[in-house]
Design a protein around this motif. Sequence first.
Motif, short mmCIF file in Angstrom:
data_model
loop_
_atom_site.label_atom_id
_atom_site.label_comp_id
_atom_site.label_asym_id
_atom_site.label_seq_id
_atom_site.Cartn_x
_atom_site.Cartn_y
_atom_site.Cartn_z
N LEU A 202 20.93 -4.90 -27.31
CA LEU A 202 22.32 -5.33 -27.15
C LEU A 202 23.24 -4.17 -26.78
O LEU A 202 24.30 -4.38 -26.18
N THR A 203 22.87 -2.94 -27.14
CA THR A 203 23.71 -1.80 -26.77
C THR A 203 23.83 -1.68 -25.26
O THR A 203 24.84 -1.17 -24.76
N GLY A 204 22.82 -2.14 -24.53
CA GLY A 204 22.85 -2.07 -23.07
C GLY A 204 23.25 -3.37 -22.41
O GLY A 204 23.56 -3.36 -21.21
N THR A 205 23.23 -4.47 -23.14
CA THR A 205 23.53 -5.77 -22.53
C THR A 205 24.87 -6.34 -22.98
O THR A 205 25.63 -6.88 -22.19
N ILE A 206 25.16 -6.24 -24.27
CA ILE A 206 26.46 -6.68 -24.81
C ILE A 206 26.96 -5.53 -25.68
O ILE A 206 26.86 -5.57 -26.92
N PRO A 207 27.48 -4.47 -25.06
CA PRO A 207 27.78 -3.22 -25.80
C PRO A 207 28.70 -3.42 -27.00
O PRO A 207 28.49 -2.76 -28.03
N GLU A 208 29.69 -4.27 -26.89
CA GLU A 208 30.63 -4.42 -28.01
C GLU A 208 29.93 -4.92 -29.26
O GLU A 208 30.35 -4.60 -30.38
N VAL A 209 28.85 -5.69 -29.10
CA VAL A 209 28.08 -6.18 -30.24
C VAL A 209 27.10 -5.10 -30.72
O VAL A 209 27.02 -4.79 -31.91
N GLY A 210 26.35 -4.53 -29.78
CA GLY A 210 25.35 -3.52 -30.14
C GLY A 210 25.97 -2.29 -30.79
O GLY A 210 25.47 -1.79 -31.81
N LEU A 211 27.07 -1.79 -30.23
CA LEU A 211 27.70 -0.61 -30.80
C LEU A 211 28.27 -0.89 -32.18
O LEU A 211 28.22 -0.03 -33.07
N ARG A 212 28.81 -2.08 -32.37
CA ARG A 212 29.34 -2.45 -33.68
C ARG A 212 28.23 -2.47 -34.73
O ARG A 212 28.40 -1.97 -35.85
N LEU A 213 27.07 -3.03 -34.39
CA LEU A 213 25.95 -3.08 -35.34
C LEU A 213 25.48 -1.68 -35.71
O LEU A 213 25.19 -1.39 -36.88
N ASN A 214 25.43 -0.80 -34.72
CA ASN A 214 25.03 0.58 -35.01
C ASN A 214 26.07 1.31 -35.84
O ASN A 214 25.74 2.10 -36.73
#
Length: 296
Positions: A202-214
């Motif tokens: 998700l960091t590469g496909t839906i960044p706002e979601v992936g970055l938030r999870l990280n």
Amino acid sequence: MTYLYFPGCSLKGTGRAYEESLLAVFRALRIPLVELADWNCCGATTYMSIDEHQSCALAARNLALAEQQSPTADGTTQLIAPCSACYLVLLKAQRCLASAGSLSQEILRALQEGGHRYQGRVRIRHPLDVLANDVGLKEIARHVRQPLRGLRVACYYGCQIVRPFASFDHPHYPTTMDELVRTLGAEPVDWPLKSHCCGGSLTGTIPEVGLRLNYLLLHEAQRRGADVVITACPLCQFNLEAYQDQIRRRYPALAPMPVLYFTQLMGLAMGLPARELGLQRLMVPMEKLAVASVRG
């Protein structure tokens, strides 16, 4: 006992430091590893969501190769898969092949056409499982030369090595890595997110979601006083380390956090050379780790 080793694609690329440190630690512990010859991608990126048949066939070929290359006295093969995705997909394929369903029969026929045969004699192992249950913590403790005293470690397992199969640890609150950290002289941090998902791709496909999870993972590790996060997954390690600059643009209060493979931490405590452990590949400085290892 000699183990077959399935590196998968990540450990030959972005997860190279994982392979370097894993091989160095296993050499130091005198655990024979033989890389699976002619291995192919496990099919993780095509599994289920794109083409289940193709993914299962790719994984099944590796299982068939493992049987052919390293049978033990009792007819079984021990196959180590360090990458979390490889480990999970190989287990899924194994379950599929054992089901005797239509997909299983189709895959077995495809293997035969390619000159291979699979008879269900492979035992798929994760390095944590082998280290804790075959080698043992007492034996590992004998090899510790620089105890990591004063170092607080957040053990991050991710979601794939303990779910859905949980073959060697608890599915929601695993402890194998924590016990290993204690053996190295460091202090494992008790935190509730150790098996939560990092967001994967998700960091590469839906960044706002992936970055938030990280961010949630790194923030919680920081809030609990961790000096470092360790993991057993190439994608988790990449997500948690490589995106920290982007995450801090959104969450400026987040401090830099070193993210290592658990095998790199083991190698530090065992006094192995930094370059053998791939430590020069880290993107986030690890001054506290260096101080802790010298202090021991």
